[in-house]
Design a protein around this motif. Structure first.
Motif, mmCIF file in Angstrom:
data_model
loop_
_atom_site.group_PDB
_atom_site.id
_atom_site.type_symbol
_atom_site.label_atom_id
_atom_site.label_comp_id
_atom_site.label_asym_id
_atom_site.label_seq_id
_atom_site.Cartn_x
_atom_site.Cartn_y
_atom_site.Cartn_z
ATOM 1 N N PHE A 35 0.855 -1.181 0.000
ATOM 2 C CA PHE A 35 0.000 0.000 0.000
ATOM 3 C C PHE A 35 0.891 1.231 0.000
ATOM 4 O O PHE A 35 2.096 1.138 0.292
ATOM 5 C CB PHE A 35 -0.968 -0.008 1.199
ATOM 6 C CG PHE A 35 -0.312 -0.071 2.546
ATOM 7 C CD1 PHE A 35 0.120 1.078 3.201
ATOM 8 C CD2 PHE A 35 -0.141 -1.290 3.197
ATOM 9 C CE1 PHE A 35 0.711 1.025 4.445
ATOM 10 C CE2 PHE A 35 0.437 -1.369 4.448
ATOM 11 C CZ PHE A 35 0.871 -0.200 5.078
ATOM 12 N N PRO A 36 0.367 2.393 -0.333
ATOM 13 C CA PRO A 36 1.210 3.592 -0.444
ATOM 14 C C PRO A 36 1.962 3.897 0.853
ATOM 15 O O PRO A 36 1.386 3.850 1.936
ATOM 16 C CB PRO A 36 0.196 4.695 -0.772
ATOM 17 C CG PRO A 36 -0.939 3.989 -1.423
ATOM 18 C CD PRO A 36 -1.030 2.661 -0.734
ATOM 19 N N TYR A 37 3.246 4.149 0.696
ATOM 20 C CA TYR A 37 4.116 4.538 1.807
ATOM 21 C C TYR A 37 4.131 3.477 2.906
ATOM 22 O O TYR A 37 4.205 3.786 4.088
ATOM 23 C CB TYR A 37 3.706 5.915 2.349
ATOM 24 C CG TYR A 37 3.595 6.956 1.253
ATOM 25 C CD1 TYR A 37 4.716 7.344 0.517
ATOM 26 C CD2 TYR A 37 2.365 7.502 0.895
ATOM 27 C CE1 TYR A 37 4.621 8.267 -0.518
ATOM 28 C CE2 TYR A 37 2.257 8.416 -0.142
ATOM 29 C CZ TYR A 37 3.380 8.798 -0.842
ATOM 30 O OH TYR A 37 3.284 9.711 -1.872
ATOM 31 N N ARG A 38 4.108 2.212 2.475
ATOM 32 C CA ARG A 38 4.128 1.107 3.434
ATOM 33 C C ARG A 38 5.433 1.066 4.213
ATOM 34 O O ARG A 38 5.432 0.793 5.426
ATOM 35 C CB ARG A 38 3.932 -0.232 2.704
ATOM 36 C CG ARG A 38 3.846 -1.417 3.651
ATOM 37 C CD ARG A 38 3.699 -2.737 2.919
ATOM 38 N NE ARG A 38 4.959 -3.185 2.312
ATOM 39 C CZ ARG A 38 5.164 -4.412 1.834
ATOM 40 N NH1 ARG A 38 4.183 -5.305 1.871
ATOM 41 N NH2 ARG A 38 6.316 -4.748 1.295
ATOM 42 N N GLU A 39 6.553 1.318 3.552
ATOM 43 C CA GLU A 39 7.843 1.206 4.230
ATOM 44 C C GLU A 39 7.982 2.240 5.341
ATOM 45 O O GLU A 39 8.608 1.965 6.372
ATOM 46 C CB GLU A 39 8.981 1.346 3.214
ATOM 47 C CG GLU A 39 9.061 0.194 2.225
ATOM 48 C CD GLU A 39 9.135 -1.163 2.918
ATOM 49 O OE1 GLU A 39 10.053 -1.358 3.733
ATOM 50 O OE2 GLU A 39 8.263 -2.017 2.650
ATOM 51 N N ILE A 40 7.413 3.405 5.123
ATOM 52 C CA ILE A 40 7.427 4.434 6.172
ATOM 53 C C ILE A 40 6.655 3.941 7.392
ATOM 54 O O ILE A 40 7.103 4.059 8.541
ATOM 55 C CB ILE A 40 6.817 5.756 5.647
ATOM 56 C CG1 ILE A 40 7.712 6.363 4.567
ATOM 57 C CG2 ILE A 40 6.595 6.743 6.785
ATOM 58 C CD1 ILE A 40 8.955 7.028 5.071
ATOM 59 N N PHE A 41 5.491 3.382 7.137
ATOM 60 C CA PHE A 41 4.695 2.857 8.249
ATOM 61 C C PHE A 41 5.457 1.768 8.996
ATOM 62 O O PHE A 41 5.540 1.780 10.232
ATOM 63 C CB PHE A 41 3.360 2.305 7.750
ATOM 64 C CG PHE A 41 2.649 1.484 8.786
ATOM 65 C CD1 PHE A 41 1.965 2.101 9.829
ATOM 66 C CD2 PHE A 41 2.699 0.091 8.760
ATOM 67 C CE1 PHE A 41 1.336 1.344 10.812
ATOM 68 C CE2 PHE A 41 2.069 -0.665 9.732
ATOM 69 C CZ PHE A 41 1.395 -0.035 10.761
ATOM 70 N N LEU A 42 6.008 0.804 8.263
ATOM 71 C CA LEU A 42 6.708 -0.305 8.909
ATOM 72 C C LEU A 42 7.930 0.186 9.684
ATOM 73 O O LEU A 42 8.261 -0.361 10.747
ATOM 74 C CB LEU A 42 7.115 -1.340 7.865
ATOM 75 C CG LEU A 42 5.962 -2.158 7.274
ATOM 76 C CD1 LEU A 42 6.448 -3.016 6.105
ATOM 77 C CD2 LEU A 42 5.307 -3.032 8.340
ATOM 78 N N HIS A 43 8.603 1.201 9.169
ATOM 79 C CA HIS A 43 9.759 1.748 9.886
ATOM 80 C C HIS A 43 9.350 2.216 11.274
ATOM 81 O O HIS A 43 10.007 1.870 12.273
ATOM 82 C CB HIS A 43 10.364 2.912 9.096
ATOM 83 C CG HIS A 43 11.376 3.684 9.880
ATOM 84 N ND1 HIS A 43 12.662 3.234 10.090
ATOM 85 C CD2 HIS A 43 11.275 4.888 10.547
ATOM 86 C CE1 HIS A 43 13.317 4.118 10.844
ATOM 87 N NE2 HIS A 43 12.503 5.122 11.122
ATOM 88 N N TYR A 44 8.279 2.996 11.354
ATOM 89 C CA TYR A 44 7.875 3.529 12.661
ATOM 90 C C TYR A 44 7.166 2.482 13.520
ATOM 91 O O TYR A 44 7.320 2.497 14.744
ATOM 92 C CB TYR A 44 7.015 4.771 12.471
ATOM 93 C CG TYR A 44 7.822 5.936 11.960
ATOM 94 C CD1 TYR A 44 8.733 6.586 12.794
ATOM 95 C CD2 TYR A 44 7.719 6.359 10.638
ATOM 96 C CE1 TYR A 44 9.511 7.637 12.323
ATOM 97 C CE2 TYR A 44 8.494 7.408 10.161
ATOM 98 C CZ TYR A 44 9.389 8.038 11.007
ATOM 99 O OH TYR A 44 10.166 9.066 10.537
ATOM 100 N N ARG A 45 6.450 1.572 12.893
ATOM 101 C CA ARG A 45 5.792 0.524 13.692
ATOM 102 C C ARG A 45 6.825 -0.303 14.449
ATOM 103 O O ARG A 45 6.601 -0.700 15.605
ATOM 104 C CB ARG A 45 4.958 -0.367 12.766
ATOM 105 C CG ARG A 45 4.455 -1.666 13.403
ATOM 106 C CD ARG A 45 3.564 -1.394 14.596
ATOM 107 N NE ARG A 45 3.123 -2.631 15.236
ATOM 108 C CZ ARG A 45 3.783 -3.259 16.207
ATOM 109 N NH1 ARG A 45 4.954 -2.770 16.643
ATOM 110 N NH2 ARG A 45 3.312 -4.362 16.747
ATOM 111 N N TYR A 46 7.955 -0.585 13.810
ATOM 112 C CA TYR A 46 8.971 -1.439 14.426
ATOM 113 C C TYR A 46 10.236 -0.663 14.773
ATOM 114 O O TYR A 46 11.326 -1.231 14.810
ATOM 115 C CB TYR A 46 9.274 -2.614 13.501
ATOM 116 C CG TYR A 46 8.046 -3.493 13.306
ATOM 117 C CD1 TYR A 46 7.652 -4.398 14.288
ATOM 118 C CD2 TYR A 46 7.252 -3.382 12.163
ATOM 119 C CE1 TYR A 46 6.517 -5.175 14.135
ATOM 120 C CE2 TYR A 46 6.118 -4.162 11.995
ATOM 121 C CZ TYR A 46 5.749 -5.050 12.989
ATOM 122 O OH TYR A 46 4.607 -5.813 12.850
ATOM 123 N N LEU A 47 10.068 0.616 15.047
ATOM 124 C CA LEU A 47 11.221 1.479 15.333
ATOM 125 C C LEU A 47 12.048 0.963 16.499
ATOM 126 O O LEU A 47 13.280 1.005 16.468
ATOM 127 C CB LEU A 47 10.720 2.901 15.639
ATOM 128 C CG LEU A 47 11.782 3.983 15.831
ATOM 129 C CD1 LEU A 47 12.546 4.211 14.525
ATOM 130 C CD2 LEU A 47 11.136 5.288 16.289
#
Length: 336
Positions: A290-302
């Motif tokens: 989905f759009p900007y998924r990597e950004i989300f995953l970065h912060y989810r698992y920061l």
């Protein structure tokens, strides 16, 4: 004067909540070296995961003023009782009571612990300093940064003949906003003001409310009808400095886990329109893009990168049409 952050959440949006909290800590510099205090407004009582998360964060608490929650749920119910057809329409669609009543709990922020606050939906990542928004609250009672004014159809019933009698077109085109993020102040909607709003709605103004976004339409009406001073950075900043905020905008540039628009960092990205179930499935290891998924995953698992899902299959688009097999199973009632 205390400043703080509110977010509406429950266990259903747990993964998004963690990503939001992590992004806030990483990017919302207070210039004091301390994290903003955060108050989680419970959408409902599904809070087991949320409570466990709060134990690990000294600056985060759960909104516990049940009197305020009841007060604002009662107010929302009274608002919709003034509408000529809402409850009948909802009932025909299988909805009992007020549609998405928990969403109206965002109004509890006006009675919460913070004198000045910024409210966020849980499907948001904070990507920049919030200081300038708090600073603007020295001049205005209500501050937003979005482009909802371009589309009033998700805020008011634009088919109502009374809409432009109540709010002139110039105000519709410049003052409406998305309820997913806003800054404001404690106590600006006291009992007297709430009674006034209800009295106006009872005088045949309720028909302008948009029943498919019940909390958003009420909040817009509250702000616009009360005459409080509002400010939208999307209209006030120089055009070349305005940044978008919506996940549907495909042109944002990624640099070091921050999104940029025309060279300026976004203040926040709103994953609006993407279901909470999508984020849960991805965090469970399902390779859905989905759009900007990597950004989300970065912060989810920061803070726990080892738990980040390692995808082994090819990604499938979040909005891909169902496969033939799935369509057949659905037709047979064997799949949802």
């Amino acid at each position: 004067m205390t400043e703080g952050i509110y977010v509406l959440a429950n266990d259903i949006v747990y993964d998004q909540l963690v990503a939001f909290l992590n992004s806030l800590e990483a990017n919302a510099d207070t210039n004091t070296g301390k994290h903003y205090p955060v108050c989680i407004v419970p959408y409902d009582n599904r809070l087991e995961k949320v409570k466990d998360e709060v134990k690990n964060r000294s600056n985060v608490e759960i909104f516990a003023d049940t009197t305020a929650i009841e007060r604002w749920e009662d107010f929302a119910t009274q608002v919709w009782q003034t509408h000529p057809s809402t409850f009948q329409t909802w009932e025909q669609n299988g909805i009992t009571g007020v549609y998405r009543l928990g969403m109206h709990r965002r109004f509890c922020c006006f009675d919460g612990p913070f004198d000045k606050f910024i409210y966020f939906d849980a499907d948001i990542l904070v990507l920049n300093s919030l200081n300038y928004i708090f600073q603007q609250l020295h001049q205005n009672d209500f501050v937003v940064y979005d482009f909802q004014y371009k589309d009033p159809t998700h805020v008011y019933n634009v088919k109502s003949n009374k809409l432009l009698d109540i709010f002139p077109l110039a105000r519709i085109n410049s003052e409406i906003f998305c309820a997913g993020m806003y800054g404001s102040k404690k106590g600006i909607f006291n009992q007297e003001k709430r009674n006034y709003l209800l009295s106006q709605l009872k005088q045949d103004e309720a028909e302008i409310l948009y029943m498919n976004a019940p909390d958003q339409t009420i909040l817009n009406y509250m702000v616009m009808k009360s005459g409080i001073s509002s400010y939208n950075f999307a209209l006030q900043l120089p055009e070349n400095q305005r940044t978008g905020c919506c996940v549907t905008s495909p042109h944002f540039e990624v640099r070091d886990n921050i999104l940029y628009d025309k060279g300026y960092p976004l203040t926040y990205i709103h994953y609006i329109g993407l279901s909470s179930g999508l984020f849960t499935r991805v965090c469970s290891g399902e390779n859905i893009d989905f759009p900007y998924r990597e950004i989300f995953l970065h912060y989810r698992y920061l803070y726990e990168p080892d738990k980040r899902p390692k995808f082994k299959s090819k990604p499938k688009a979040y909005n891909a049409p169902p496969s033939l097999a799935t369509r057949i199973l659905r037709k047979l009632g064997l799949a949802s």
